[in-house]
Every structure is written in C-alpha cells, then in structure tokens.
Scaffold this active site. Structure first.
Site, short mmCIF file in Angstrom:
data_model
loop_
_atom_site.label_atom_id
_atom_site.label_comp_id
_atom_site.label_asym_id
_atom_site.label_seq_id
_atom_site.Cartn_x
_atom_site.Cartn_y
_atom_site.Cartn_z
N TRP A 162 0.83 -1.20 -0.03
CA TRP A 162 -0.06 0.10 0.03
C TRP A 162 0.73 1.05 0.14
O TRP A 162 0.40 2.37 -0.70
CB TRP A 162 -0.93 0.14 1.06
CG TRP A 162 -1.71 1.26 1.28
CD1 TRP A 162 -3.04 1.41 0.95
CD2 TRP A 162 -1.27 2.39 2.08
NE1 TRP A 162 -3.57 2.64 1.13
CE2 TRP A 162 -2.48 3.09 2.08
CE3 TRP A 162 -0.24 2.90 2.74
CZ2 TRP A 162 -2.41 4.59 2.41
CZ3 TRP A 162 -0.25 3.95 3.32
CH2 TRP A 162 -1.39 4.87 3.38
N HIS A 163 1.93 1.18 0.60
CA HIS A 163 2.82 2.26 0.94
C HIS A 163 3.65 2.60 -0.53
O HIS A 163 3.92 3.93 -0.78
CB HIS A 163 3.96 2.26 1.93
CG HIS A 163 3.50 2.28 3.20
ND1 HIS A 163 3.15 1.04 3.80
CD2 HIS A 163 3.38 3.11 4.21
CE1 HIS A 163 2.57 1.55 4.96
NE2 HIS A 163 2.74 2.81 5.13
N GLY A 164 3.88 1.53 -1.48
CA GLY A 164 4.32 2.02 -2.63
C GLY A 164 4.70 0.80 -3.51
O GLY A 164 4.98 -0.39 -2.92
N PHE A 189 2.11 8.63 -0.87
CA PHE A 189 1.48 7.33 -0.67
C PHE A 189 -0.12 7.70 -1.33
O PHE A 189 -0.92 6.63 -1.31
CB PHE A 189 1.51 6.89 0.50
CG PHE A 189 3.07 6.67 0.98
CD1 PHE A 189 3.94 5.97 -0.17
CD2 PHE A 189 3.55 6.97 2.26
CE1 PHE A 189 5.10 5.83 0.33
CE2 PHE A 189 4.66 6.99 2.60
CZ PHE A 189 5.58 6.24 1.63
#
Length: 495
Positions: free
Chosen positions: A323-325, A495
């Site tokens: 989800w962060h990257g 993000f």
C-alpha cells in the site's frame, strides 16, 4: 498546496472566513468547494479522479441500500465498486511495478520482453481517499450503515481537506454524521484546534525536516558513510517518520476541530510500545484498523487454524507494505513486520517460560524498558527498508551496522564517557546541528511522558492558563529559532 507553505497560510484565513460566514445549512458546500480547491491546487485534473471515486461509491451505496436487492446483486455491486477503485489505484500507482514483475518473470523464462513504462505523476493522497471511499461501500454492504442520500455531503466525506491527502483514514459511520451539520464559530474550539496545529508544526518543522536534512544524504548514498553514521541516521529516520506523519495528523485534527469535526487519533506514543503488535496498534492506527476490519477479518482472522492464522497476518502486512508504494523494499518492510508479529504470537508461551526460569528476579520496570528497546530496534530495522532506495541498499546498511558493531559501540562509548557527548556523535556523523535536533526530540519525549494516557487534545487543553501560555511560548520559540521553512513535502504525500 502544503500545510507548511505560504499558499496555505494565505488560503486558510479566507477559507475559514468563508465557511463561518456561510449560513449553517450551506456550510458543507463551502467546505466542499474549499476541499476541491485545496486538492486541485496541485494539478486540476486530480479533481476528476477524486470525483470518479466519489461518483462510483455514491452510486454503489444507493444500489446496495435498495429495498429488495438480492444478496447476489449486492455482491456484484460491491465488486464493481471495489474493482473500479482498485483499478484507478493500480493504474496510477502499480502499473509500472506490475510490468517490471512481468518482465522479470518472462526474462527468467528465457524470452524477450520489452517493458514500456508509462509516465504518470502519482496523484497526491490517492491511497488514502480510495481506501476511505471503499470503506463506505463495504459498510453499506455489511449493513453497518445506511446509504448517504445527499451527494454533496458524501462528496465532502471523500474530499474533506484537513485529512484528504494523508489521513487519518476516517470511517463513514464516524465522519458523515459530523459533516451533515458543521458547527458555528466557537472561540474556545478555535484555540483548542490551533494548539494542535501548532504542536503539529513543531513536530514537522523542527524535528522531521531537520532530521531529514541529515537522513536523506545518508540513505541516498549509504556507501559513503561509516556504520556509526548509519546508526545515527536510522535513529533520526525513526523520528523523521514519526514527527512528519504524526505532525500532519495533529495539524489535520486541529483544522478539523476548528470546523467542529473530531478526527480519529492516528498515533499514540508508538515508541513506548513493548511489542511489535502493540506498536502497530499505536502507529498509523486508522490504516491498520482498516486492514484489520476489511482484509484480516475477511480472511478469517484468528478464527482459523494456527498456520492459516499466521498466513493471514503475513498477507495483511505484505499488502500494507505494498500500500505504501510500488517497490520491493516496501513489501519487505511489511513482511518483516508480519514475521515479527507471527514470532510474537508463536513464541509468547515459550517467552513466559523463559522469564519464569531465567528472569533473575529483575524488577518489572527493567523488563519493561528492555521490551521497549527490543521493539524499537526491530521496528527501525524495517524502517531501513522503508527508506532505502532499494532492497539491496537496505541489506547493505543492516549488514554493515552488524559487521562494524565494534566501531559503532566505540563511537557511542566515547560520546558517553569522553565528556564531549553529542559533539563526538556529530563529528562522527558530520552533522553540525545534531544538538538542535536532539534538544527538540528530548522536549518532545518529555511532553509525551507528561501526556501519559491522556489524548493529546485533553493534555493540551487541560493545562492551566499560565502553564499553557509558557508551553506555547517555548514551542513558538523553537519553531521560529529551529524550524526549517523551505516547505518540505510531508513524507506520506507520496502514498
């Protein structure tokens, strides 16, 4: 438009004036207009993306709430909502990453594959508002709330500017009722919110941005620095992340409070955690509660066999890392935390037996402190991968710190007993203003120690008038004297 930019300081007074001058029944419309103006100031086309998510989920909510709708039709509508939102997110955030993975697999099989990346600028905060919008349709599908009939109020729920681009990720059951009737101007509420905003700016401008000035060169070129510098940079990295993100959350909570809206607490003194599990109940609380409620429980949570339970934990943390990257290093960050928690769950009975047999009668406070140090160390290992440019750099940093532990210990011992203290560490790390950052961090830790179990709002509002005045004089002085005013973006904006 950054919270710490001149544009925002021009925007905010006019925004508040327009909001509170508007009749109560139309106030939501002014806040909605301000929210879209705020978001589109980065790039006007971004407004179309957030409008698309809003339209899809508003329609889905109405269809899910129709009387007589069969369960199979409701599942189809939910699938349309989730797939549409994730498709938008995937295209802008993960398309190139997915192509890279396909290229690696095809090439490994001995075939040629030409990868043509698409040049896309990641829309600010897309992961935040996408998850917030999806949670609404899932809640309606689960019949935990009825559909929101007012399109403008729902659009405001998705785009509410204080928390739009970096959270907290709010639930519709908590935020929507507050947006239907925005409060009138209140002097006490304004000053309460302003105190939160000021404290958030202290974290961001004085600690996070000063720490970043040291952390960024080291992590961008780790091979140019020795192990002692890497250790100091990793410690500073932890405070940069914490003060940058929790500082944003404090500012968002303060701005929302001025408008009469209470946002969820997103951080609760995470570096005082005794276990990794506890840490993730205190850090980015709204994201990990989202994964718990909408992914972990859907997979069966802990209501399955132990092996499946552990797999569920790893899946959730792997997805939270992604989800962060769109980088392997983010996946490693997530999976490492998942492995820590699986280890804690699997070994907790064994750990209790070890303490009973080999505890040596040490006081409980000593064990408490050792648990905090262990958790702090484990978490910062994962932060190395989070910040490193790639997994190889992350591995190199960890290996070099371990291999040169003697040199690291010698440097820190010299700083401790040699009388020079921070000067020794500053010289080793080539950081001229290390003292300024450390002073600010110590002030932060003292405040959090005094805060105890109280919420930050209750702590700040509960000070006596004289103490509160002195406290904010000190905070204001530190911001003016030590703050960096070059409008550095917040870390989580990416993000």
């Amino acid at each position: 438009m950054l919270f710490n930019s001149l544009e925002f300081f021009i925007f905010l007074p006019f925004c508040l004036l327009a909001i509170f001058a508007a009749p109560g029944r139309y106030r939501w419309a002014v806040v909605l207009l301000a929210s879209y103006w705020f978001y589109m100031s980065w790039k006007p086309v971004y407004g179309l993306l957030i409008l698309a998510s809003t339209t899809i989920d508003y329609w889905a909510g109405l269809q899910l709430d129709r009387p007589g709708a069969s369960q199979s039709r409701r599942r189809t509508i939910l699938a349309v909502s989730v797939v549409a939102n994730l498709a938008i997110l995937f295209y802008f955030k993960y398309f190139n990453y997915g192509q890279q993975i396909i290229q690696s697999m095809v090439t490994a099989g001995g075939r040629n594959y030409v990868f043509q990346p698409i040049d896309l600028l990641l829309p600010i905060g897309i992961s935040f508002y996408t998850f917030q919008s999806m949670s609404y349709t899932i809640d309606v599908f689960r019949r935990e709330r009825s559909a929101e009939r007012h399109p403008g109020i729902f659009a405001l729920y998705v785009s509410f500017f204080p928390q739009l681009v970096a959270g907290p990720i709010e639930r519709s059951t908590a935020l929507l009722p507050q947006l239907r009737k925005l409060a009138d101007w209140d002097r006490e509420r304004f000053f309460s919110g302003a105190r939160l905003v000021t404290w958030g700016f202290f974290k961001k401008l004085v600690i996070a941005d000063r720490a970043a000035a040291f952390v960024d060169p080291v992590f961008n070129s780790p091979g140019s620095y020795d192990a002692s510098t890497l250790v100091i940079a990793t410690i500073m990295l932890g405070y940069q992340f914490y003060c940058d993100f929790s500082g944003y959350s404090d500012i968002a909570m303060g701005l929302a409070r001025i408008l009469g809206v209470r946002l969820s607490v997103n951080f609760d003194r995470p570096y005082q955690s005794r276990t990794v599990t506890e840490f993730w109940n205190r850090w980015h609380i709204t994201l990990y509660s989202w994964f718990r409620d909408y992914v972990y429980r859907s997979l069966g949570g802990n209501r399955v066999g132990q092996a499946r339970w552990f797999i569920n934990v790893l899946v959730v943390f792997g997805l939270s890392g992604l989800w962060h990257g769109a980088e392997h290093s983010f996946v490693v960050f997530g999976l490492l935390n998942g492995l820590y928690i699986v280890g804690e769950l699997g070994l907790r009975r064994f750990r209790r037996q070890l303490l009973d047999r080999f505890g040596f009668g040490l006081p409980g406070r000593i064990y408490h402190l050792l648990d905090i140090v262990r958790t702090y160390t484990l978490i910062h290992i994962t932060f190395v991968y989070f910040r490193a440019l790639n997994v190889r750099d992350g591995n190199d940093i960890i290996v070099r710190i371990i291999a040169d532990a003697g040199q690291v210990g010698s440097t820190f011992l010299s700083a401790l007993v040699g009388g020079a203290g921070l000067d020794v560490l500053a010289a080793a790390a080539r950081v001229p203003d290390l003292k300024a950052v450390v002073i600010a961090i110590l002030f932060l830790e003292v405040v959090q120690w005094r805060q105890g179990r109280r919420s930050l709002t209750a702590f700040l509002d509960g000070m006596g008038p004289g103490v509160r005045y002195l406290f904010f004089v000190i905070v204001g002085f530190l911001i003016l004297y030590l703050g960096k005013f070059d409008a550095q973006p917040f870390v989580y904006f990416q993000f």
